[in-house]
Design a protein around this motif. Structure first.
Motif, PDB file in Angstrom:
ATOM      1  N   VAL A 219      49.988  33.808  34.628  1.00 14.76           N
ATOM      2  CA  VAL A 219      49.535  34.467  35.859  1.00 14.76           C
ATOM      3  C   VAL A 219      48.039  34.202  36.043  1.00 14.76           C
ATOM      4  N   VAL A 221      44.659  34.611  39.035  1.00 18.58           N
ATOM      5  CA  VAL A 221      44.111  35.103  40.298  1.00 18.58           C
ATOM      6  C   VAL A 221      42.815  34.339  40.568  1.00 18.58           C
ATOM      7  N   CYS A 238      47.858  35.710  44.178  1.00 17.39           N
ATOM      8  CA  CYS A 238      48.190  35.660  42.758  1.00 17.39           C
ATOM      9  C   CYS A 238      49.261  34.590  42.563  1.00 17.39           C
ATOM     10  N   ASP A 250      54.647  41.102  41.366  1.00 20.58           N
ATOM     11  CA  ASP A 250      54.068  42.012  42.350  1.00 20.58           C
ATOM     12  C   ASP A 250      52.699  42.507  41.873  1.00 20.58           C
ATOM     13  N   PHE A 251      52.018  43.291  42.763  1.00 23.35           N
ATOM     14  CA  PHE A 251      50.726  43.885  42.470  1.00 23.35           C
ATOM     15  C   PHE A 251      50.917  45.341  42.075  1.00 23.35           C
ATOM     16  N   LYS A 267      52.350  41.057  53.476  1.00 19.75           N
ATOM     17  CA  LYS A 267      52.768  40.581  52.153  1.00 19.75           C
ATOM     18  C   LYS A 267      53.573  39.307  52.332  1.00 19.75           C
ATOM     19  N   ASP A 269      55.361  35.983  50.067  1.00 24.89           N
ATOM     20  CA  ASP A 269      55.764  35.391  48.781  1.00 24.89           C
ATOM     21  C   ASP A 269      56.345  34.008  49.057  1.00 24.89           C
ATOM     22  N   TYR A 294      43.105  46.408  39.563  1.00 24.85           N
ATOM     23  CA  TYR A 294      44.455  46.051  39.993  1.00 24.85           C
ATOM     24  C   TYR A 294      45.043  45.078  38.978  1.00 24.85           C
ATOM     25  N   CYS A 296      48.141  41.949  38.653  1.00 29.07           N
ATOM     26  CA  CYS A 296      49.237  41.112  39.151  1.00 29.07           C
ATOM     27  C   CYS A 296      50.151  40.834  37.968  1.00 29.07           C
ATOM     28  N   HIS A 306      50.335  39.209  32.783  1.00 27.52           N
ATOM     29  CA  HIS A 306      49.628  39.795  33.918  1.00 27.52           C
ATOM     30  C   HIS A 306      48.206  39.247  33.972  1.00 27.52           C
TER      31      HIS A 306
END
Length: 400
Positions: A219, A221, A238, A250-251, A267, A269, A294, A296, A306
């Motif tokens: 993952v 960002v 993300c 998801d967040f 949102k 995807d 936050y 992800c 994450h």
């Protein structure tokens, strides 16, 4: 002396009659080859024996003079007789692997020619593992492949991973000409082609395996720390790459089980490729509680991963943004502020005027002082020059 000559003559007569040398002929499969055999007519003209072709490894009589004695339509005898020579050429068309061996051409008890027929065979991969040509394995484990090849000369087996010679353990079992490749601690970057190539002087053949390496999501960002103002709309992306595909993506807020739903304006995807997905959300920062950390988060059947990021509030200098944290001032306070500001302005102006006057007086005094000094210096110079003239006149008179 005569007895020695007689003994040598007898030994020469008893020596077997040889007119040949062992010869090797190499041919490829499906080709045509001719094995020569000839004898001069003036050699042993009284010998009535016929010329015979024999295959030694099978003890087969292939031909008797010009007649083929085995059931094989690929074989024939080319007969060429002349005044001084007889030839019985054994011809083999569409050569097969089983034709390899030692062939002898004889006449009576005399071997006229002896030929080793060597059949060159292109390489063939006769077995391989995995049989279905695909292998799936978890990242960090070992992957095993094998190839067994045949051919003449014996083929050399070489391995490549995605077109490169990757460091690996290769074991060759000589008796079977089997090669075993072991890739240790495979990573996701080893996914792709694993090629087994078998080569000899004739050609090269390949077997291509497909290697799939399963791994938990990675993952990422773009930014781990971003600054925004209250009431801004912020867009966050993300990306998660994994094999097999990500099931949870998801967040979240830290230590929260449910994904973010409130204050999400948009949102989106999408799949970037076969292994990567990208999630984009637009979040409205309508409350200061939305600033902070936050997460992800992505998960597949192998594991969960994450990436963290933080959204902080952007606050400008208090000289310009007091209205963000304080209420608007009242009218009376504004008037008082105006009066105070005006008074301060007048005082400052008066101070400035006084300073200007003092500066002008100082400049005037300085100018007068300089003028006085200049006049005094001029007077001194005039007096000095007058004295010198008077002295000169007196000196002239005294000389007269």
């Amino acid at each position: 002396m005569l007895s020695i000559v007689v003994i040598i003559y007898i030994l020469l007569i008893q020596q077997p009659y040889q007119t040949y040398q062992l010869e090797t002929i190499q041919v490829t499969l499906a080709s045509t080859v001719e094995l020569p055999c000839s004898i001069g007519q003036n050699i042993e003209p009284t010998n009535p024996a016929k010329i015979i072709w024999i295959r030694d490894d099978r003890a087969d009589i292939v031909s008797l003079d010009s007649v083929i004695t085995v059931r094989d339509r690929r074989l024939s005898i080319l007969t060429m007789d002349s005044m001084d020579r007889e030839e019985r050429i054994l011809r083999i068309t569409n050569v097969e692997e089983q034709d390899q061996g030692l062939y002898r051409c004889v006449r009576g008890d005399i071997t006229l020619n002896e030929i080793l027929l060597d059949i060159l065979i292109p390489p063939r991969i006769i077995s391989h593992s995995p049989e279905h040509m695909r292998k799936t394995i978890r990242e960090g484990h070992n992957a095993r492949f094998s190839c067994t090849a045949s051919g003449r000369p014996t083929p050399v087996i070489v391995w490549h991973v995605n077109g490169l010679s990757r460091p690996a353990i290769v074991t060759t079992i000589t008796g079977k000409n089997e090669s075993i490749l072991i890739l240790r601690n495979v990573s996701r970057f080893d996914s792709g082609r694993v090629d087994c190539s078998a080569s000899n002087t004739l050609s090269t053949v390949n077997r291509q395996f497909l290697l799939h390496v399963k791994y938990k999501p990675t993952v990422t960002v773009p930014f781990h720390l971003s600054y925004f103002r209250l009431y801004d709309s912020v867009t966050i992306t993300c990306r998660a790459c994994s094999l097999p595909s990500t099931t949870l993506f998801d967040f979240f807020r830290p230590k929260q089980v449910a994904p973010i739903i409130n204050d999400v304006k948009d949102k989106f995807d999408e799949f970037i490729n076969q292994t990567c997905r990208q999630l984009t959300i637009t979040l409205y920062l309508g409350d200061s509680s939305l600033f902070g950390a936050y997460v992800c988060r992505a998960r597949n059947s192998i594991g969960i991963s994450h990436a963290d990021f933080v959204i902080k509030e952007l606050v400008q200098s208090t000289k310009y943004v007091k209205y963000i944290t304080e209420s608007r001032p009242s009218t009376s306070l504004s008037s008082s502020s105006s009066i105070v500001t005006t008074s301060l302005t007048k005082i400052k102006s008066a101070e400035d005027d006084d300073a200007s006057k003092r500066h002008a007086e100082y400049s005037y005094k300085t100018s007068n002082t300089i003028k006085t000094e200049v006049i005094a210096r001029k007077n001194q110079a005039y007096q000095l020059s007058t004295s010198l003239v008077l002295i000169l006149v007196l000196f002239i008179i005294s000389q007269c």
